[in-house]
Design a protein around this motif. Structure first.
Motif, mmCIF file in Angstrom:
data_model
loop_
_atom_site.group_PDB
_atom_site.id
_atom_site.type_symbol
_atom_site.label_atom_id
_atom_site.label_comp_id
_atom_site.label_asym_id
_atom_site.label_seq_id
_atom_site.Cartn_x
_atom_site.Cartn_y
_atom_site.Cartn_z
ATOM 1 N N HIS A 61 47.212 34.801 49.399
ATOM 2 C CA HIS A 61 48.093 35.767 48.725
ATOM 3 C C HIS A 61 47.269 36.734 47.871
ATOM 4 C CE1 HIS A 61 51.377 32.422 48.923
ATOM 5 N NE2 HIS A 61 51.158 32.989 50.104
ATOM 6 N N PHE A 62 46.266 36.185 47.186
ATOM 7 C CA PHE A 62 45.375 37.030 46.394
ATOM 8 C C PHE A 62 44.632 38.021 47.278
ATOM 9 C CE2 PHE A 62 40.816 37.301 45.100
ATOM 10 C CZ PHE A 62 40.971 38.299 44.151
ATOM 11 N N SER A 63 44.112 37.561 48.409
ATOM 12 C CA SER A 63 43.352 38.430 49.314
ATOM 13 C C SER A 63 44.212 39.572 49.843
ATOM 14 C CB SER A 63 42.777 37.612 50.475
ATOM 15 O OG SER A 63 41.821 36.682 50.013
ATOM 16 N N ARG A 64 45.478 39.276 50.166
ATOM 17 C CA ARG A 64 46.363 40.326 50.669
ATOM 18 C C ARG A 64 46.650 41.368 49.588
ATOM 19 N NH1 ARG A 64 48.806 36.050 53.715
ATOM 20 N NH2 ARG A 64 50.310 35.640 52.032
ATOM 21 N N SER A 65 46.894 40.902 48.360
ATOM 22 C CA SER A 65 47.154 41.845 47.270
ATOM 23 C C SER A 65 45.923 42.699 46.987
ATOM 24 C CB SER A 65 47.560 41.079 46.001
ATOM 25 O OG SER A 65 48.774 40.397 46.193
ATOM 26 N N PHE A 66 44.766 42.078 47.009
ATOM 27 C CA PHE A 66 43.517 42.807 46.771
ATOM 28 C C PHE A 66 43.313 43.885 47.839
ATOM 29 C CE2 PHE A 66 39.021 43.670 46.765
ATOM 30 C CZ PHE A 66 38.612 43.491 45.448
ATOM 31 N N LYS A 67 43.558 43.527 49.087
ATOM 32 C CA LYS A 67 43.365 44.495 50.175
ATOM 33 C C LYS A 67 44.371 45.633 50.092
ATOM 34 C CE LYS A 67 42.807 44.875 55.180
ATOM 35 N NZ LYS A 67 42.786 44.154 56.475
ATOM 36 N N ARG A 68 45.617 45.339 49.692
ATOM 37 C CA ARG A 68 46.611 46.399 49.539
ATOM 38 C C ARG A 68 46.170 47.423 48.497
ATOM 39 N NH1 ARG A 68 50.703 42.496 50.146
ATOM 40 N NH2 ARG A 68 50.775 42.222 47.874
ATOM 41 N N LYS A 69 45.555 46.958 47.434
ATOM 42 C CA LYS A 69 45.158 47.866 46.356
ATOM 43 C C LYS A 69 43.874 48.617 46.678
ATOM 44 C CE LYS A 69 43.967 48.062 41.440
ATOM 45 N NZ LYS A 69 44.724 49.302 41.218
ATOM 46 N N PHE A 70 42.857 47.907 47.208
ATOM 47 C CA PHE A 70 41.530 48.511 47.346
ATOM 48 C C PHE A 70 41.173 48.899 48.776
ATOM 49 C CE2 PHE A 70 41.219 45.808 43.515
ATOM 50 C CZ PHE A 70 40.913 46.788 42.597
ATOM 51 N N GLY A 71 41.973 48.465 49.752
ATOM 52 C CA GLY A 71 41.710 48.877 51.123
ATOM 53 C C GLY A 71 40.804 47.963 51.902
ATOM 54 N N TYR A 72 40.305 46.889 51.295
ATOM 55 C CA TYR A 72 39.429 45.934 51.986
ATOM 56 C C TYR A 72 39.574 44.582 51.286
ATOM 57 C CZ TYR A 72 36.687 47.896 48.158
ATOM 58 O OH TYR A 72 36.292 48.386 46.935
ATOM 59 N N PRO A 73 39.287 43.479 51.986
ATOM 60 C CA PRO A 73 39.450 42.159 51.378
ATOM 61 C C PRO A 73 38.363 41.873 50.350
ATOM 62 C CG PRO A 73 38.547 41.960 53.577
ATOM 63 C CD PRO A 73 38.892 43.405 53.402
ATOM 64 N N PRO A 74 38.590 40.923 49.446
ATOM 65 C CA PRO A 74 37.618 40.642 48.397
ATOM 66 C C PRO A 74 36.272 40.154 48.933
ATOM 67 C CG PRO A 74 39.409 39.026 48.387
ATOM 68 C CD PRO A 74 39.825 40.122 49.288
ATOM 69 N N GLY A 75 36.293 39.422 50.035
ATOM 70 C CA GLY A 75 35.032 38.957 50.602
ATOM 71 C C GLY A 75 34.124 40.095 51.025
ATOM 72 N N SER A 76 34.718 41.203 51.490
ATOM 73 C CA SER A 76 33.916 42.358 51.896
ATOM 74 C C SER A 76 33.202 42.973 50.707
ATOM 75 C CB SER A 76 34.801 43.409 52.567
ATOM 76 O OG SER A 76 35.370 42.905 53.757
ATOM 77 N N LEU A 77 33.873 43.021 49.558
ATOM 78 C CA LEU A 77 33.241 43.560 48.357
ATOM 79 C C LEU A 77 32.027 42.725 47.973
ATOM 80 C CD1 LEU A 77 33.136 45.375 45.837
ATOM 81 C CD2 LEU A 77 34.793 43.819 44.760
ATOM 82 N N ARG A 78 32.172 41.410 48.029
ATOM 83 C CA ARG A 78 31.046 40.547 47.637
ATOM 84 C C ARG A 78 29.895 40.653 48.635
ATOM 85 N NH1 ARG A 78 32.739 35.106 45.358
ATOM 86 N NH2 ARG A 78 32.755 36.434 43.501
ATOM 87 N N ARG A 79 30.216 40.674 49.931
ATOM 88 C CA ARG A 79 29.141 40.803 50.915
ATOM 89 C C ARG A 79 28.433 42.145 50.782
ATOM 90 N NH1 ARG A 79 32.949 37.909 54.067
ATOM 91 N NH2 ARG A 79 33.904 39.852 54.797
ATOM 92 N N GLY A 80 29.208 43.202 50.519
ATOM 93 C CA GLY A 80 28.598 44.513 50.355
ATOM 94 C C GLY A 80 27.666 44.560 49.164
ATOM 95 N N ARG A 81 28.050 43.893 48.071
ATOM 96 C CA ARG A 81 27.186 43.871 46.889
ATOM 97 C C ARG A 81 25.885 43.140 47.196
ATOM 98 N NH1 ARG A 81 26.242 40.039 43.062
ATOM 99 N NH2 ARG A 81 27.900 38.709 43.832
ATOM 100 N N ARG A 82 25.985 42.035 47.936
ATOM 101 C CA ARG A 82 24.774 41.272 48.240
ATOM 102 C C ARG A 82 23.823 42.067 49.123
ATOM 103 N NH1 ARG A 82 27.390 35.279 49.422
ATOM 104 N NH2 ARG A 82 27.506 34.610 47.236
ATOM 105 N N VAL A 83 24.404 42.786 50.093
ATOM 106 C CA VAL A 83 23.552 43.605 50.961
ATOM 107 C C VAL A 83 22.891 44.706 50.150
ATOM 108 C CG1 VAL A 83 23.583 45.238 52.880
ATOM 109 C CG2 VAL A 83 24.850 43.082 53.060
ATOM 110 N N ALA A 84 23.674 45.337 49.272
ATOM 111 C CA ALA A 84 23.127 46.437 48.473
ATOM 112 C C ALA A 84 22.010 45.971 47.568
ATOM 113 C CB ALA A 84 24.238 47.078 47.649
#
Length: 349
Positions: A315-338
């Motif tokens: 439920h949290f992941s769906r709400s996060f994606k609705r607001k930001f356009g991508y799931p929370p896991g993508s944000l964390r993976r993107g930060r690690r790559v960066a």
């Protein structure tokens, strides 16, 4: 006292894909000036208007319009650099939407939205604003030198206002909860229906009205009628309580009992002061807090979902994606790559 217009604005546009990131100069002006943002049409469009007033005071209003296809994204507008001729106070308020500031002077990151205004006290700025594309928005900024503020409201009151806003040191940037009714004159100050001297006089009258309301709100709340002040105090207490609360939220009826106000009136008063009804405001607040936590820490998403009051991490992941356009896991993976980090995959549960 005669003052020159503000110096030219140094910008490196981040929305213009036709450039290689070189800086451009927005020249100073003594008249109303409009600058179109180089936002690709497939994303949306926007512009800013700047109006210099008496005593070196300036108004700045940026308008952002986005297409539905980019809902949930944060659009980096540009890197703005500006040197003020003397120590200056900048106040920004937003109508609709959410703006994130990545500050370099001093280094900080802030998110603000209706009901929360941005304050800067500095001799320069260097900032990248990221505009949330889920809603159209308009940001209005008031720029005035510290000694002009002292001339307008008095040295003692100006010093107290700066201290109550937490701006004693310099450079400093802060976001503070300010009722929408207080910021309303500032948002209305730049009228495009008027021109010339009348436009400037109207803007100056609204700036003075705003400074009076802000001072009364921050410094002398006892000037409000006792019943109104009591209600405002309860709403501020409710705001502080909810923004520090983890887990599931109490029901509106329980909050009404706790804060001694009928449920419907409590919800309406909260919306008047902070721009959204209680549960919409806290849901948005918690998702913004989650964004920062995921970006800056390794807290497990399941733990974070529990803290935010979601019954399940999905439920949290769906709400996060609705607001930001991508799931929370993508944000964390993107930060690690960066950050060129190595190690195990982020914990999704």
């Amino acid at each position: 006292m005669s003052r020159p217009t503000l110096p030219a604005l140094d910008v490196r546009w981040l929305t213009d894909t036709t450039t290689t990131g070189e800086r451009v100069t927005v020249p100073g002006s003594g008249d109303l000036q409009r600058v179109d943002y180089p936002i690709p049409p497939e994303i949306g469009h926007g512009w800013c208007d700047r109006l210099p007033l008496a005593h070196g005071i300036s108004l700045f209003q940026g308008v952002h319009r986005f297409r539905p296809e980019v809902t949930g994204q944060r659009v980096p507008l540009g890197e703005f650099r500006f040197t003020f001729p003397e120590p200056t106070l900048v106040i920004q308020t937003i109508q609709g939407g959410t703006i994130c500031h990545q500050e370099s002077y001093p280094h900080a990151e802030f998110i603000y939205q209706p009901g929360h205004d941005f304050f800067r006290r500095a001799d320069a700025l260097q900032v990248i604003p990221l505009i949330e594309a889920s809603a159209d928005s308009a940001m209005t900024a008031l720029i005035l030198a510290e000694d002009v503020l002292a001339q307008l409201i008095g040295e003692e009151l100006a010093a107290t206002l700066i201290a109550r806003l937490g701006l004693e040191t310099r450079p400093v940037v802060k976001v503070r909860p300010i009722p929408i009714r207080v910021s309303a004159p500032l948002r209305a100050a730049l009228s495009l229906q008027l021109q010339g001297t009348l436009q400037r006089l109207f803007a100056q009258s609204k700036v003075l009205e705003y400074l009076c309301l802000l001072s009364a709100q921050v410094i002398t709340p006892d000037l409000a009628p006792p019943r109104l002040q009591c209600r405002q105090d309860r709403i501020r207490e409710l705001h502080d309580y909810l923004t520090h609360l983890e887990g599931r939220l109490p029901s509106l009826d329980d909050l009404a009992v706790q804060f001694r106000m009928p449920a419907r009136r409590l919800n309406t008063a909260f919306a008047e002061q902070y721009g959204l009804p209680i549960y919409a405001f806290i849901a948005d607040w918690r998702l913004n807090e989650a964004y920062v936590a995921i970006r800056d820490s390794e807290v497990a998403l399941k733990v974070l979902a529990d803290r935010l009051g979601y019954s399940h991490v999905n439920h949290f992941s769906r709400s996060f994606k609705r607001k930001f356009g991508y799931p929370p896991g993508s944000l964390r993976r993107g930060r690690r790559v960066a950050n060129d980090e190595t190690g195990s995959e982020p914990d999704e549960v």
